[in-house]
Design a protein around this motif. Structure first.
Motif, PDB file in Angstrom:
ATOM      1  N   ASP A 237       0.836  -1.200   0.000  1.00  0.00           N
ATOM      2  CA  ASP A 237       0.000   0.000   0.000  1.00  0.00           C
ATOM      3  C   ASP A 237       0.868   1.247   0.000  1.00  0.00           C
ATOM      4  O   ASP A 237       1.939   1.280   0.624  1.00  0.00           O
ATOM      5  CB  ASP A 237      -0.925  -0.002   1.221  1.00  0.00           C
ATOM      6  CG  ASP A 237      -1.971   1.089   1.143  1.00  0.00           C
ATOM      7  OD1 ASP A 237      -2.878   0.955   0.306  1.00  0.00           O
ATOM      8  OD2 ASP A 237      -1.865   2.063   1.899  1.00  0.00           O
ATOM      9  N   ARG A 251      -8.455   4.221  -3.551  1.00  0.00           N
ATOM     10  CA  ARG A 251      -7.152   3.804  -4.057  1.00  0.00           C
ATOM     11  C   ARG A 251      -7.000   2.294  -3.972  1.00  0.00           C
ATOM     12  O   ARG A 251      -6.484   1.663  -4.913  1.00  0.00           O
ATOM     13  CB  ARG A 251      -6.043   4.489  -3.279  1.00  0.00           C
ATOM     14  CG  ARG A 251      -4.645   4.133  -3.764  1.00  0.00           C
ATOM     15  CD  ARG A 251      -3.600   4.745  -2.865  1.00  0.00           C
ATOM     16  NE  ARG A 251      -3.715   6.193  -2.856  1.00  0.00           N
ATOM     17  CZ  ARG A 251      -3.539   6.954  -1.775  1.00  0.00           C
ATOM     18  NH1 ARG A 251      -3.252   6.389  -0.613  1.00  0.00           N
ATOM     19  NH2 ARG A 251      -3.642   8.263  -1.847  1.00  0.00           N
ATOM     20  N   THR A 255      -6.596   0.339  -7.457  1.00  0.00           N
ATOM     21  CA  THR A 255      -5.298  -0.292  -7.672  1.00  0.00           C
ATOM     22  C   THR A 255      -5.449  -1.781  -7.916  1.00  0.00           C
ATOM     23  O   THR A 255      -4.731  -2.376  -8.746  1.00  0.00           O
ATOM     24  CB  THR A 255      -4.386  -0.041  -6.470  1.00  0.00           C
ATOM     25  OG1 THR A 255      -4.256   1.370  -6.260  1.00  0.00           O
ATOM     26  CG2 THR A 255      -3.007  -0.641  -6.707  1.00  0.00           C
ATOM     27  N   ASP A 258      -6.714  -2.010 -11.605  1.00  0.00           N
ATOM     28  CA  ASP A 258      -5.899  -1.426 -12.661  1.00  0.00           C
ATOM     29  C   ASP A 258      -5.063  -2.499 -13.355  1.00  0.00           C
ATOM     30  O   ASP A 258      -4.309  -3.238 -12.719  1.00  0.00           O
ATOM     31  CB  ASP A 258      -4.982  -0.349 -12.067  1.00  0.00           C
ATOM     32  CG  ASP A 258      -4.249   0.424 -13.143  1.00  0.00           C
ATOM     33  OD1 ASP A 258      -4.861   1.305 -13.764  1.00  0.00           O
ATOM     34  OD2 ASP A 258      -3.064   0.115 -13.379  1.00  0.00           O
ATOM     35  N   ARG A 281      -8.129   0.812 -16.438  1.00  0.00           N
ATOM     36  CA  ARG A 281      -7.249   1.825 -15.883  1.00  0.00           C
ATOM     37  C   ARG A 281      -7.932   2.572 -14.742  1.00  0.00           C
ATOM     38  O   ARG A 281      -9.119   2.909 -14.831  1.00  0.00           O
ATOM     39  CB  ARG A 281      -6.829   2.828 -16.969  1.00  0.00           C
ATOM     40  CG  ARG A 281      -5.863   2.254 -18.004  1.00  0.00           C
ATOM     41  CD  ARG A 281      -4.521   1.968 -17.369  1.00  0.00           C
ATOM     42  NE  ARG A 281      -3.557   1.445 -18.350  1.00  0.00           N
ATOM     43  CZ  ARG A 281      -3.319   0.164 -18.534  1.00  0.00           C
ATOM     44  NH1 ARG A 281      -3.983  -0.744 -17.824  1.00  0.00           N
ATOM     45  NH2 ARG A 281      -2.432  -0.229 -19.420  1.00  0.00           N
ATOM     46  N   ALA A 282      -7.169   2.824 -13.702  1.00  0.00           N
ATOM     47  CA  ALA A 282      -7.623   3.707 -12.617  1.00  0.00           C
ATOM     48  C   ALA A 282      -7.410   5.143 -13.066  1.00  0.00           C
ATOM     49  O   ALA A 282      -6.308   5.520 -13.490  1.00  0.00           O
ATOM     50  CB  ALA A 282      -6.843   3.413 -11.345  1.00  0.00           C
ATOM     51  N   THR A 302      -3.134   6.396  -9.921  1.00  0.00           N
ATOM     52  CA  THR A 302      -3.278   5.363  -8.907  1.00  0.00           C
ATOM     53  C   THR A 302      -3.099   5.913  -7.499  1.00  0.00           C
ATOM     54  O   THR A 302      -3.316   5.198  -6.523  1.00  0.00           O
ATOM     55  CB  THR A 302      -2.242   4.249  -9.136  1.00  0.00           C
ATOM     56  OG1 THR A 302      -0.922   4.823  -9.156  1.00  0.00           O
ATOM     57  CG2 THR A 302      -2.506   3.522 -10.448  1.00  0.00           C
ATOM     58  N   ASP A 303      -2.708   7.189  -7.374  1.00  0.00           N
ATOM     59  CA  ASP A 303      -2.537   7.768  -6.045  1.00  0.00           C
ATOM     60  C   ASP A 303      -3.838   8.320  -5.489  1.00  0.00           C
ATOM     61  O   ASP A 303      -4.117   8.221  -4.296  1.00  0.00           O
ATOM     62  CB  ASP A 303      -1.459   8.849  -6.060  1.00  0.00           C
ATOM     63  CG  ASP A 303      -1.739   9.915  -7.111  1.00  0.00           C
ATOM     64  OD1 ASP A 303      -2.589   9.658  -7.997  1.00  0.00           O
ATOM     65  OD2 ASP A 303      -1.126  10.994  -7.055  1.00  0.00           O
TER      66      ASP A 303
END
Length: 394
Positions: A237, A251, A255, A258, A281-282, A302-303
């Motif tokens: 993480d 997230r 994630t 993704d 895709r994220a 992704t953040d």
């Protein structure tokens, strides 16, 4: 009624006047002449094929369904034939409009012409056949109709006008309907290509049932904004202790999804049509992002993601089998399925029976369904690429 005007001079003799009266056919043919004149302005239906022949429009008639429009505009079209005006007039007979583009003179095929249609075509047959025929008859004899397109236009690459691969690294996008053009004077030429594209969007919130089936559901923090209130795996993480519980939850879900293997399944009333490989895709909303979806720019994040974007682009001819295109009435996402043994793992399109595995959502009392399954109406064709996007908001 036709007015009878004598043509003898004023000094005509009685004999000449009597002879003219005896030989004058007006009394016998006046009604017939009047009927011909009336029929020329408003011809009865049985006369129409003969008028087409008389006006020399026989070669155009196979491509114009409305014979009244053909007779009304055909003569005007003949007067401007081999010009842009002729093409514009011919397209209006079919309810279309377009912009012409001639190839640069530096090209070997300098006499080629492309047509950018003003709208998406109604049907491949007979509309595209008719446009091909009318383009071949309306263009100058030296010109070749190469390609028509709308909403999907990928061009051949040039490298500084050099001779690298004859100045072309590839070819224009599109698919041909025929092996040879149908225009009478183009039998030895290549048939033109057609390149169309359509976009379909499913914009919805990711449901708990879908995320649970995928194994990525994370319970909300019971109203608490703290990260300590979430039960998320800490292995790998990248969360910070300052992040809110909502950000960490999104997230963790995004994630996990993704880059996951996914297919878009298309079905009709008779069963499965096929599967198109999709990209997961994220994403998060951002100005100038890589994607333009739902009137907004999105970028891969992704953040701090706010949604998961699943997108696919079918190839020309996908969903077109047994000589006819099929219309998808339902579509959804099939995760974690793989082609059966003997097939390449990266095939872009999979038939109904060539995938193994895949996760379905248990939705009692209804039968198991696909993730984000939704109704649709997508008519597949040989000349169109369908871009399908699922925007699953978190």
């Amino acid at each position: 009624m036709t007015v009878h005007i004598p043509v003898l001079p004023a000094n005509a003799t009685d004999f000449e006047l009597a002879l003219a009266a005896v030989l004058d056919p007006h009394a016998r043919l006046a009604d017939a002449v009047e009927a011909i004149r009336a029929a020329d302005h408003a011809p009865p239906v049985p006369f129409l094929p003969y008028l087409v022949w008389e006006y020399g429009l026989g070669e155009v008639s196979p491509y114009v369904p409305n014979i009244f429009a053909l007779l009304a505009e055909g003569v005007r079209w003949q007067r401007v034939r081999s010009t842009r005006a002729a093409i514009d007039r011919a397209l209006t007979w079919l309810g279309y409009a377009g912009t012409l583009e001639w190839q640069p003179t530096r090209r070997r095929w300098w006499n080629g012409v492309q047509l950018a249609l003003g709208r998406f075509r109604d049907a491949e047959e007979p509309d595209l056949d008719r446009i091909e025929g009318l383009m071949g008859l309306s263009l100058p004899f030296r010109s070749d109709f190469l390609r028509g397109h709308r909403d999907y236009d990928v061009r051949a690459a040039e490298t500084g006008w050099t001779r690298t691969s004859a100045c072309m690294l590839s070819d224009w996008s599109g698919a041909r309907l025929h092996a040879a053009t149908i225009a009478p004077h183009r039998q030895n030429a290549w048939a033109p290509k057609w390149s169309f594209g359509r976009e379909w969007l499913v914009d919805q919130a990711a449901t708990q049932a879908d995320l649970t089936a995928l194994g990525v559901w994370v319970e909300p923090g019971a109203g608490s904004p703290l990260w300590s209130s979430l039960t998320v795996p800490w292995a790998g993480d990248i969360s910070h202790w300052t992040d809110s519980a909502d950000v960490i939850r999104r997230r963790a879900i995004a994630t996990a999804l993704d880059g996951r293997r996914c297919w878009v399944r298309f079905e009709d009333t008779t069963g499965i049509i096929g599967h198109a490989r999709a990209r997961v895709r994220a994403v998060a909303a951002a100005v100038g992002g890589e994607y333009r979806v739902a009137g907004q720019d999105w970028t891969c994040r992704t953040d701090s993601p706010t949604a998961v974007l699943v997108s696919t682009l079918t190839r020309f001819g996908d969903g077109f089998s047994a000589g006819a295109g099929r219309t998808a009435t339902r579509m959804g996402l099939l995760f974690d399925a793989a082609p059966i043994d003997g097939l390449k793992p990266a095939i872009p399109w999979a038939g109904p029976d060539v995938l193994a595995g895949g996760l379905l959502v248990e939705d009692p009392p209804a039968p198991d369904r696909l993730v984000a399954e939704t109704a649709c109406a997508i008519p597949f064709g040989r000349t169109v690429r369908e871009q399908v996007r699922f925007l699953l908001r978190l």
